[in-house]
Design a protein around this motif. Structure first.
Motif, short mmCIF file in Angstrom:
data_model
loop_
_atom_site.label_atom_id
_atom_site.label_comp_id
_atom_site.label_asym_id
_atom_site.label_seq_id
_atom_site.Cartn_x
_atom_site.Cartn_y
_atom_site.Cartn_z
N LYS A 219 0.86 -1.19 0.00
CA LYS A 219 0.00 0.00 0.00
C LYS A 219 0.90 1.24 0.00
CE LYS A 219 -4.00 -0.30 1.91
NZ LYS A 219 -5.23 -0.23 2.69
N LYS A 246 -10.09 -4.19 16.29
CA LYS A 246 -8.92 -4.56 15.46
C LYS A 246 -7.65 -3.99 16.09
CE LYS A 246 -10.44 -3.35 11.13
NZ LYS A 246 -10.34 -3.15 9.69
N TYR A 270 -8.02 5.17 13.79
CA TYR A 270 -7.56 3.81 13.48
C TYR A 270 -6.57 3.82 12.32
CZ TYR A 270 -7.49 -0.95 11.73
OH TYR A 270 -7.06 -2.17 11.27
O1 LIG Z 1 -6.73 -3.03 6.48
P1 LIG Z 1 -7.45 -2.85 7.78
O2 LIG Z 1 -6.54 -2.58 8.92
O3 LIG Z 1 -8.44 -3.93 8.07
O4 LIG Z 1 -8.31 -1.48 7.65
C1 LIG Z 1 -9.15 -1.25 6.55
C2 LIG Z 1 -8.37 -0.59 5.43
O5 LIG Z 1 -7.70 0.53 5.93
C3 LIG Z 1 -9.28 -0.19 4.29
O6 LIG Z 1 -8.55 0.57 3.36
P2 LIG Z 1 -8.18 -0.04 1.90
O7 LIG Z 1 -9.44 -0.17 1.15
O8 LIG Z 1 -7.28 1.00 1.34
O9 LIG Z 1 -7.49 -1.34 2.17
C4 LIG Z 1 -10.43 0.70 4.77
O10 LIG Z 1 -11.30 0.88 3.68
P3 LIG Z 1 -11.70 2.23 2.96
O11 LIG Z 1 -11.23 2.02 1.56
O12 LIG Z 1 -13.16 2.30 3.08
O13 LIG Z 1 -11.02 3.35 3.66
C5 LIG Z 1 -11.19 0.02 5.87
O14 LIG Z 1 -12.18 0.94 6.29
P4 LIG Z 1 -13.73 0.57 6.29
O15 LIG Z 1 -14.04 0.04 4.91
O16 LIG Z 1 -14.42 1.84 6.59
O17 LIG Z 1 -13.86 -0.49 7.35
C6 LIG Z 1 -10.30 -0.35 7.04
O18 LIG Z 1 -11.07 -1.05 7.98
#
Ligand SMILES: O=P(O)(O)O[C@H]1[C@H](O)[C@@H](OP(=O)(O)O)[C@H](OP(=O)(O)O)[C@@H](OP(=O)(O)O)[C@H]1O
Ligand SMILES: Nc1ncnc2c1ncn2[C@@H]1O[C@H](COP(=O)(O)OP(=O)(O)O)[C@@H](O)[C@H]1O
Length: 472
Positions: A219, A246, A270
């Motif tokens: 990432k 988490k 977070y």
């Molecule tokens: O990887 P972990 O630590 O589990 O945390 C995830 C990633 O940061 C995701 O980002 P990415 O999609 O870049 O991987 C994010 O989605 P977003 O794209 O919505 O920010 C999630 O947010 P939520 O989807 O809100 O849970 C978050 O819970």
């Protein structure tokens, strides 16, 4: 698929599955596909299918699977095999099962004892686990693996495509990227499609054609949250219990007293904590996940924090194969050049986007830009530099900081392997010289011995006797 085929599929996949299950990081549960396995032994997981227990319909109903499996079951191609498995009698040693929900959705009948219920529950879970494993395993057969990201966001499709849940932001980016200098670094975008009541983006499957692909998701950027996430946390904070959990799971000491009391954190808090506890904020990228050719997944972001640790991770990921490291390095350099030329890159804040590294044992290796769900255009007239620190309002993402570091660590990995190989070559040369010397000495000794033997024969004694005499 007949019984023999199904048994063969099981056998072929057992080894890979075992490797996967033994090494799986239960924290992430391989994107939820193996979400139910922790209490079962490997043999139970694999051979539960052969237990002869027919589960009640609720547990083989697709609603109990990760959300994309329902759609997988309706698909054709590799996942069509999965559907056939679901609908067929699996093997002569296995009980038949099917997907029809003709039976009641009730799991337990009124008169069942608790012990019976527990047993039934265990068996049903085994079945569900088996089906989950089969889904994953068949996905492996088709090479497709989702290493990171949101569960249920993807589904397989025909003709080397993957379908990703539609996002307007991402679709607009992909459309623009198809006519940008970055085009050759982005999976081909084929527009969108509706399946099972949902819209999907159609993307080139970057794993197609690879044999047991080895994958790494990095990432990019010094932050993975959008500026508005911070603003929202300040103005209209919404607490997320899932993110609090988490966080606490990864580090029980991370939440503050207040967060512990509230049992929740804002999304920004977070995400920011994740960035600071990984290499994102310092190195401008983090390794989200790695999958090795045997299916082993590594997702511990705390293990690759420093330059040395990341270089070590790169060596491990490539198994120190110089041609692969070199391919990756030159691909990154080419990407750097295209980024310089790209109007898209200049005018977009690239947040949460990844570089997907893929190679296989035939030494095919490439790097792709994926995930543009949080990539947004900057106001007109503004251009981003991508290589300067972020401050609220400047919209900088630090993408090029990450790229420069990644490239430098790959360079270091190459140097390390090359110098190790040089040393080995030197040692081999030395060894060869030593061996030659030894052979010379041996042959000289042989000549001497022959001469001695001649002398001894003349004396009328054996060489052994002669040695004994010498010893005396
Ligand atoms: O990887 P972990 O630590 O589990 O945390 C995830 C990633 O940061 C995701 O980002 P990415 O999609 O870049 O991987 C994010 O989605 P977003 O794209 O919505 O920010 C999630 O947010 P939520 O989807 O809100 O849970 C978050 O819970
Ligand atoms: N075009 C693709 N081809 C092959 N694998 C892909 C492709 N796009 C995504 N993936 C896989 O899916 C994972 C998650 O992708 P991503 O786009 O980041 O999803 P999300 O938006 O849910 O975070 C990646 O780590 C990779 O393993």
């Amino acid at each position: 698929m007949n019984n023999t085929d199904a048994t063969r599929v099981l056998e072929e996949n057992k080894k890979i599955i075992e490797g996967q299950l033994e090494n799986i990081d239960h924290d992430d549960g391989i994107i939820g596909l193996l979400n139910d396995v922790e209490h079962l032994s490997v043999s139970d997981r694999i051979l539960s299918v052969c237990s002869g227990v027919k589960p009640k319909s609720k547990w083989i109903s697709t609603q109990d699977f990760p959300s994309n499996s329902q759609e997988l079951a309706a698909d054709t191609g590799p996942s069509g095999t999965y559907r056939m498995l679901l609908q067929s009698s699996v093997s002569s040693t296995c009980s038949s099962f099917n997907c029809s929900s003709a039976e009641s959705d009730e799991v337990f009948s009124e008169g069942e004892t608790t012990a019976n219920r527990r047993n039934t529950m265990k068996r049903c879970r085994s079945w569900r686990t088996f089906l989950t494993i089969m889904q994953w395993s068949l996905q492996r057969q088709s090479s497709w693996v989702q290493l990171a990201g949101h569960q249920g966001n993807f589904r397989l499709s025909e003709g080397g495509e993957v379908l990703k849940r539609f996002s307007e932001v991402e679709a607009v980016c992909l459309q623009a990227l198809m006519v940008d200098p970055l085009r050759s670094f982005v999976p081909q975008y084929y527009g969108s499609v509706n399946r099972g009541g949902h819209s999907y983006i159609r993307l080139e499957d970057l794993l197609s054609g690879l044999k047991n692909p080895v994958i790494m998701d990095c990432k990019m950027g010094v932050r993975t949250y959008q500026e508005e996430e911070l603003t929202r946390a300040q103005t209209k904070p919404t607490l997320r219990a899932d993110m609090y959990l988490k966080m606490k799971k990864a580090d029980p000491t991370a939440p503050t007293k207040e967060e512990n009391e509230q049992q929740g954190v804002t999304k920004w808090r977070y995400m920011q904590w994740r960035d600071c506890n990984s290499s994102s904020s310092t190195l401008g990228f983090r390794i989200e996940g790695v999958m090795m050719d045997n299916g082993t997944v590594h997702r511990d972001f705390k293990k690759a924090l420093t330059a040395v640790q990341v270089t070590e991770a790169l060596l491990c990921f490539t198994k120190s194969q110089l041609p692969i490291l070199k391919s990756y390095h030159s691909r990154l350099q080419a990407l750097g050049e295209s980024l310089k030329e790209s109007p898209f890159f200049k005018t977009h804040e690239v947040i949460g986007s990844s570089l997907l590294f893929v190679h296989d044992r035939t030494s095919k290796a490439s790097i792709w830009m994926i995930d543009f769900g949080k990539t947004i255009p900057v106001p007109s007239g503004m251009e981003l530099r991508h290589n300067v620190p972020w401050a609220l309002g400047n919209r900088e993402d630090g993408y090029l900081i990450g790229l420069a570091n990644l490239s430098s660590f790959l360079g270091q990995a190459i140097d390390q392997v090359a110098s190790r190989q040089e040393k080995n070559n030197e040692m081999e040369t030395t060894d060869t010289n030593v061996q030659q010397d030894e052979r010379k000495i041996e042959s000289q000794a042989g000549l001497d011995e022959q001469a001695e033997a001649t002398v001894n024969v003349t004396r009328g004694t054996s060489s052994k006797q002669y040695s004994q005499e010498c010893a005396l």
